[in-house]
Enzyme design. Sequence first.
Site, short mmCIF file in Angstrom:
data_model
loop_
_atom_site.label_atom_id
_atom_site.label_comp_id
_atom_site.label_asym_id
_atom_site.label_seq_id
_atom_site.Cartn_x
_atom_site.Cartn_y
_atom_site.Cartn_z
N ASN A 22 0.88 -1.17 0.00
CA ASN A 22 0.00 0.00 0.00
C ASN A 22 0.92 1.22 0.00
O ASN A 22 1.46 1.59 1.03
CB ASN A 22 -0.88 -0.05 1.26
CG ASN A 22 -1.83 1.12 1.35
OD1 ASN A 22 -1.84 2.00 0.48
ND2 ASN A 22 -2.62 1.14 2.40
N ARG B 198 -2.55 -2.26 -3.38
CA ARG B 198 -3.74 -1.44 -3.19
C ARG B 198 -3.63 -0.28 -4.17
O ARG B 198 -2.67 0.49 -4.13
CB ARG B 198 -3.78 -0.92 -1.76
CG ARG B 198 -5.01 -0.11 -1.53
CD ARG B 198 -5.11 0.33 -0.10
NE ARG B 198 -6.38 1.00 0.12
CZ ARG B 198 -6.80 1.40 1.29
NH1 ARG B 198 -6.07 1.18 2.35
NH2 ARG B 198 -7.95 2.01 1.42
N HIS C 246 -12.88 3.02 -0.24
CA HIS C 246 -12.84 2.05 0.87
C HIS C 246 -13.48 0.72 0.47
O HIS C 246 -13.95 -0.05 1.32
CB HIS C 246 -13.57 2.58 2.13
CG HIS C 246 -12.85 3.72 2.81
ND1 HIS C 246 -13.50 4.85 3.27
CD2 HIS C 246 -11.55 3.90 3.10
CE1 HIS C 246 -12.63 5.67 3.81
NE2 HIS C 246 -11.44 5.11 3.72
N ARG D 199 -9.71 15.76 6.39
CA ARG D 199 -10.47 16.11 5.18
C ARG D 199 -11.85 16.63 5.56
O ARG D 199 -12.47 16.15 6.51
CB ARG D 199 -10.63 14.87 4.28
CG ARG D 199 -9.36 14.48 3.57
CD ARG D 199 -9.55 13.18 2.81
NE ARG D 199 -8.78 12.10 3.40
CZ ARG D 199 -8.95 10.81 3.14
NH1 ARG D 199 -9.89 10.43 2.30
NH2 ARG D 199 -8.21 9.90 3.73
N GLU E 166 -8.15 -4.87 5.17
CA GLU E 166 -8.01 -4.63 3.72
C GLU E 166 -6.86 -5.43 3.13
O GLU E 166 -6.93 -5.91 2.01
CB GLU E 166 -7.80 -3.13 3.48
CG GLU E 166 -9.07 -2.32 3.74
CD GLU E 166 -8.80 -0.91 4.22
OE1 GLU E 166 -8.15 -0.75 5.28
OE2 GLU E 166 -9.26 0.03 3.55
#
Length: 393
Positions: free
Chosen positions: A8, A92, A180, A241, A379
Amino acid sequence: MDVVLVVNAGSSSVKFQIFDVAPGTEPQRLVKGQFEGIGTRPRLRAEANGGTQLIDKSYSPDQVADVAAAMAAASDWLQETQTFKLTAVGHRVVHGGPDYDRPVVADVEVLARLERYCPLAPLHQPNNLAPIRSLLKHRPDLLQVACFDTAFHRGHSAVADYYALPESYHREGVRRYGFHGLSYEYVAGRLRTVAPEIASGGRVIVAHLGSGASMCALAGGKSIESTMGFTALDGLPMGTRSGQIDPGVLLYFMTEKAMAPAAIENLLYQESGLKGLSGISNDMRELEASNSPGATLAIDYFVHRIALNAGMLAAALGGLDAFVFTAGIGENSSAIRARVAAKLSWLGVIADPAANTASKLLISTPESRVGLYIVPTDEELMIARHTLSFMRT
Ligand code: ADP
């Protein structure tokens, strides 16, 4: 031992995990590591699955100037110290564009296509692709699989996929992709095991509440709506964010404040959300420990927006059978879970305080019309599984 490496890659860090992929079994995590401070203060750390530290080493910025150099240094360390046989790498990749609704073998043609999606995710996509490019060059024999954050949402109906803009923008890729997806796919899979009756026919909202935060509506295990859209900025407020914001605010920044695109980008991605509202921190643990008005406002806002978005997703589903918490805040903050549950009482949610405090799988009472669950996400395991599926075909 045959292993799969899961990568990732971000702008200044590369996270990686190594999974044992013995035939006929679920991938087993062996090593978890990360390279941080790439180009500034590079530092490689890794630990074995039980928590034993394997390496903690600093490098000079010229030794590890970019993601490709970090990958090379990490694989040198792995080759020198570990006896694995690397058989495949799962990556990813934030954006699969309009077409990819599942993972894909990342060969030269696919890489070229994924590069075309860089303008759709300029902060993440180039970094995600850098290790693929570097491995294609140095290890062209190695199976590489790209796993997308968008893929799980690609079955959305037109009304969930479009913005109310002229059609040509949709054709060029301005769509509500949702992100996601690897987390939601993993959670949907876990629900099939832990709550099969809900997973098969149920109307479920999954709240991925981490540094990034979004929610997804699952009907029969498939994503039908998400709070995120064209970028991972929309929807819930996050660590740094903004979440959903009136586009008119951006016009105001541009026309009245003469802010350049880079300044607006920095504001929305790095300085807003919990950090901006609280003026203290992007870390929920610090906000929960503080009694300052800013921290209180940030947490109140976070809970309020989760509840508002839950109402929206329940409308998309035509009702609600289960609500699932996952990711750093969702898995660990019983206070946030309790407050969200209280806001959803109008939908028939009744939390069980003792089960919630104990972080049980099921945290609603038997009388609750909606099942409340905590399902820790994974994940990386999802990426390892996807990668393995290509090795076995
Ligand atoms: P990411 O993987 O996107 O970096 P995580 O899923 O690890 O994010 O979530 C990070 C968030 O989880 C941070 O806001 C952190 O404060 C929060 N978090 C982690 N542990 C706890 C805890 N015990 N209580 C409250 N918040 C927590």
